[in-house]
Write an enzyme that holds these catalytic residues in place. Structure first.
Site, PDB file in Angstrom:
ATOM      1  N   GLN A 109       0.853  -1.197   0.000  1.00 19.60           N
ATOM      2  CA  GLN A 109       0.000   0.000   0.000  1.00 19.60           C
ATOM      3  C   GLN A 109       0.885   1.242   0.000  1.00 19.60           C
ATOM      4  O   GLN A 109       1.578   1.501   0.988  1.00 19.60           O
ATOM      5  CB  GLN A 109      -0.859  -0.060   1.262  1.00 19.60           C
ATOM      6  CG  GLN A 109      -1.733   1.136   1.500  1.00 19.60           C
ATOM      7  CD  GLN A 109      -2.289   1.110   2.917  1.00 19.60           C
ATOM      8  OE1 GLN A 109      -1.754   0.418   3.784  1.00 19.60           O
ATOM      9  NE2 GLN A 109      -3.334   1.848   3.158  1.00 19.60           N
ATOM     10  N   SER A 112       1.396   6.515   2.701  1.00 18.46           N
ATOM     11  CA  SER A 112       2.170   7.477   3.495  1.00 18.46           C
ATOM     12  C   SER A 112       3.402   7.978   2.759  1.00 18.46           C
ATOM     13  O   SER A 112       4.018   7.248   1.977  1.00 18.46           O
ATOM     14  CB  SER A 112       2.626   6.818   4.801  1.00 18.46           C
ATOM     15  OG  SER A 112       1.529   6.559   5.620  1.00 18.46           O
ATOM     16  N   SER A 144       4.814  -1.747   4.192  1.00 14.18           N
ATOM     17  CA  SER A 144       4.995  -3.156   4.519  1.00 14.18           C
ATOM     18  C   SER A 144       4.943  -3.969   3.242  1.00 14.18           C
ATOM     19  O   SER A 144       4.165  -3.647   2.345  1.00 14.18           O
ATOM     20  CB  SER A 144       3.880  -3.658   5.446  1.00 14.18           C
ATOM     21  OG  SER A 144       3.712  -2.796   6.517  1.00 14.18           O
ATOM     22  N   GLU A 227      -8.957  -1.111   6.511  1.00 14.57           N
ATOM     23  CA  GLU A 227      -7.736  -1.363   7.281  1.00 14.57           C
ATOM     24  C   GLU A 227      -8.049  -1.358   8.769  1.00 14.57           C
ATOM     25  O   GLU A 227      -7.625  -2.240   9.514  1.00 14.57           O
ATOM     26  CB  GLU A 227      -6.697  -0.290   6.946  1.00 14.57           C
ATOM     27  CG  GLU A 227      -5.412  -0.427   7.757  1.00 14.57           C
ATOM     28  CD  GLU A 227      -4.348   0.584   7.333  1.00 14.57           C
ATOM     29  OE1 GLU A 227      -4.733   1.654   6.814  1.00 14.57           O
ATOM     30  OE2 GLU A 227      -3.161   0.305   7.529  1.00 14.57           O
ATOM     31  N   GLU A 345      -4.374   9.365  17.941  1.00 11.26           N
ATOM     32  CA  GLU A 345      -4.868  10.740  18.025  1.00 11.26           C
ATOM     33  C   GLU A 345      -5.878  11.020  16.907  1.00 11.26           C
ATOM     34  O   GLU A 345      -6.930  11.627  17.135  1.00 11.26           O
ATOM     35  CB  GLU A 345      -3.698  11.727  17.946  1.00 11.26           C
ATOM     36  CG  GLU A 345      -2.824  11.760  19.195  1.00 11.26           C
ATOM     37  CD  GLU A 345      -1.982  10.510  19.406  1.00 11.26           C
ATOM     38  OE1 GLU A 345      -1.702   9.795  18.408  1.00 11.26           O
ATOM     39  OE2 GLU A 345      -1.612  10.219  20.556  1.00 11.26           O
TER      40      GLU A 345
END
Lengths: 375, 370
Positions: A109, A112, A144, A227, A345
């Site tokens: 994926q 990020s 990953s 996810e 958060e």
């Protein structure tokens, strides 16, 4: 159910798992609609309620059937598949779903970036159209399985002149394409589960786009929600998360103190509570009343696992200092639980805003073209 | 402690509410909205009649007095799961009715197979209470050695009282046979009473192990219902808090837009989600008399008590100054939550019970440093 049991029995009679080739067996299982019974007919499923999937899987395991390497399939099965099923066209579904499910093709994926973690929509990897293709440049991180993956789900920026959520487009990337470079990233456990991925003039055919140009944010939401459900879910037996700690506790009375005892019991209570809550969530989803508890479950499990692994080290005392004992590794790895797949958060914000209806964060970037945002 | 064997990994039953339960919830909530709105509840805490006997009679009319008792024994023929639904709604309203004490008396009588007194109690024709101190944990109940029992809940208006005497026998007494002294209780919506009983008074109900088992069962059912009540309290204070965060402005912003406050209510919601599942599991175990009931009841109290108390404390804090006033209902909930967190054992004692049930023993000797 009896109909399904019969189907499984018939399939196993026709394909002896002890003599059939692994991939051939898995492909046949997919074609028989017994891969994921809730997937569509012709795409590994039968369009049924997912409630009986556990029984189907158990029957295959009992017959000694090969598995589809679920540890390597986490991204493919948990994130790419639901996204392709929801947003892909018929050709895309037919091309990707079967080898994805059988485990012949591993997925990763590419979301990020070094500058875009929690603020995913600020990402800067560019995709520029060129005929029937797109040319992609940028850098991704925390990927990953990138070193094993054949395919990647990828979000890119295709229009810098509009506000950040509107200028994104979602693709499937061939990881063997020229210009894709994967470098392992060493993490604080000393291992390399994650990678950096550099994309230099990588060409992607337009046929590998998922969803419309500029709709990448909406498509990526399907991926992210899937996810969180897959991280927070999972069938865990009573005490399962605490199992290594409970074993030590029972076997080694000399390690017990009153303070540790109460901490252990508190964590048992919370782990069992989290387990019952996630079971109730699954029952709700099965009853057709999906709730927003997926984010809550992920939040709770991250916190619990961190506290359990920290207590395990305290209980082990001197033995916990020996890193070859896996308790130290469990503690260190658990630090990622509240960061990976959405930080705790951000998940608290999601609960507060989408579940409790509190006002959103003050946003100064909402209506500003991406190219004008300070970076 | 309990000698029952509990399954290591019991199958998890359906934790969702049935249609019947949804209807019951709506009926009770509707009644409480009309008859026990918080200003009424607040006013009653300053009156001479702390218990709303008229509201209790109305609840009895719709079958709340004996939900778990079969119809032929005078009850409504439902189960403890339906009783838990009622308890949750009563918690939401901090309603001043003796539901919990009465339910524990019914549980003890049902356990004993009583046919003399149970029908009247189950039908709500008479009200009862189990006369043990409210802080008593299941399995740790004290006997009344000198005829005195202190701090009993829901006994102010009870017509019959079940008392455990010095010999460990369970005796039933008419209200006229006992001396009751009201106590100013921390939770004014659930007043406490001290009791004096003449040794040997009343009718013998059960003695020896049978009496002990009946009381333990009643306390366990009480713990299950109390957990449901705590969910009601926690749910209501969280709603109230979120509503306030969505209305109150400071520094030209709704205060609910501050992440420091948002994250606190998000954490409360996550904890409440868990507590709700646990309370529901305990209620289903009680309804089906599952062998896991001792674990489920202890788990429910160990989890729901702190969640309800914390939610009520946060409600006071996040309301700022108004939250500390008498005129705001937050204190009614805080007092109910903190009292309920001590009632029937408190989380620490329930964790100790779990240690026993789950074979997670504590240190036998003070552990030396290794």
């Amino acid at each position: 159910m009896s109909d399904l049991t019969e189907r499984v029995a018939e399939f196993l009679a026709a394909h002896d798992p002890t003599t059939t080739d692994r991939w051939e067996f898995l492909r046949a299982r997919f074609d028989a609609g017994l891969a994921r019974i809730n997937w569509p007919v012709g795409l590994g499923g039968l369009g049924l309620d997912p409630g009986e999937q556990g029984a189907v899987d158990a029957a295959f395991v009992a017959a000694g059937a090969p598995d589809n390497r679920p540890a390597l399939g986490v991204i493919g099965l948990g994130m790419a598949a639901p996204t392709i099923l929801r947003h892909g066209d018929e050709d895309q579904k037919r091309r990707w779903m079967r080898p994805l499910w059988t485990g012949e093709e591993i997925w990763c994926q590419l979301f990020s970036e070094p500058g875009s973690g929690s603020d995913l929509a600020s990402l800067s990897t560019r995709a520029v159209p060129d005929g029937d293709e797109w040319v992609v440049n940028g850098q991704k991180v925390w990927t990953s399985l990138a070193h094993l993956a054949r395919w990647a789900i990828l979000v890119t920026r295709t229009d810098p002149a509009v506000p950040k959520h509107q200028g994104l487009t979602y693709f499937v990337l061939d990881m063997t394409a020229p210009g894709v470079e994967v470098r392992p990233l060493r993490q604080l456990t000393g291992e390399s589960e994650f990678n950096e991925v550099f994309l230099t003039d990588v060409r992607i055919p337009d046929s590998q786009r998922l969803g419309a140009v500029g709709e990448g944010w909406a498509v990526s939401q399907t991926t992210l929600m899937s996810e969180r459900v897959s991280i927070g879910g999972g069938r865990i037996p009573r005490g399962g998360m605490l199992e290594p700690l409970i074993r030590t506790w029972r076997d080694r009375p000399e390690l017990r103190t009153a303070g540790l005892h109460d901490q252990l019991l508190e964590l048992w209570v919370e782990a069992e509570s989290a387990r019952l809550a996630s079971t109730r969530l699954k029952q709700q989803i099965a009853a057709g009343r999906p709730g927003p508890e997926g984010s809550a479950a992920k939040l709770a499990y991250a916190d619990l696992n961190q506290r359990i692994t920290a207590l395990e080290l305290q209980v082990l005392a001197g033995d916990g200092l020996r890193y070859e004992d896996s308790a130290g590794h469990r503690y260190l790895r658990a630090r990622a639980n509240s960061i990976e797949g959405g930080t705790s958060e951000i998940l608290r914000n999601i609960v507060a805003e989408r579940v409790l209806g509190l006002p959103g964060e003050i946003r100064t970037d909402k209506d500003v073209p991406w190219k004008d945002l300070p970076r | 402690m309990s000698q029952q064997t509990v399954p290591v990994d019991p199958a998890i039953p359906d934790l969702l509410e049935s249609d019947v339960e949804r209807d019951l919830r709506a009926t009770v909530r509707n009644l409480l909205d009309k008859r026990a709105a918080w200003p009424d509840v607040l006013a009653r805490t300053e009156s001479d009649e702390l218990v709303d006997t008229a509201l209790w009679a109305a609840l009895c009319e719709i079958g709340c007095a004996g939900l778990a008792v079969p119809v032929e024994a005078g009850g409504a023929g439902a189960s403890w799961a339906e009783a838990a639904v009622v308890a949750e709604e009563l918690g939401r309203a901090v309603a001043p009715v003796p539901f919990l004490g009465h339910a524990m008396a019914v549980a003890a009588l049902s356990h004993l197979g009583d046919t003399e007194l149970l029908p009247a109690l189950a039908a709500g024709e008479r009200s009862g209470a189990l006369a043990v101190p409210f802080a008593t944990a299941p399995g740790q109940f004290p006997r009344s050695l000198d005829g005195t029992v202190l701090g009993i809940a829901d006994a102010v208006t009870a017509e019959v009282l079940l008392v455990l005497d010095a010999a460990g026998s369970l005796r039933v007494l008419e209200a006229t046979e006992v001396e009751r002294t009201p106590v100013v209780s921390l939770d004014m919506t659930r007043p406490l009473t001290d009791l004096r009983v003449e040794p040997g008074a009343g009718r013998l109900l059960a003695d020896g192990p049978a009496a002990a088992a009946a009381v333990e069962h009643a306390l366990r059912i009480g713990a299950v219902l109390l957990a449901a009540e705590q969910i009601g309290v926690a749910g209501r204070v969280l709603e109230m808090t979120v509503e306030y965060l969505n209305t109150r402005r400071q520094f030209a912003r709704l205060i609910g837009s501050y992440q420091g406050l948002k994250h606190r209510v998000a954490d409360l919601w996550v904890a409440l989600t868990q507590a709700r599942a646990v309370a529901r599991y305990a209620a289903v175990c009680a309804a089906t008399d599952a062998s896991d009931l001792p674990v489920a009841a202890a788990l429910a109290q160990a989890r729901c008590s702190p969640v309800a108390q914390h939610a009520a404390e946060e409600c006071v804090q996040l309301h700022g100054g108004i939250g500390f006033t008498w005129e705001h209902p937050a204190h009614l909930y805080l007092k109910r939550a903190v009292s309920a967190g001590i009632a029937l054992g408190g989380p620490d004692r329930h964790r100790a019970a779990l240690a026993d049930l789950l074979d997670l023993p504590g240190p036998t000797d003070p552990a030396p440093m290794r």
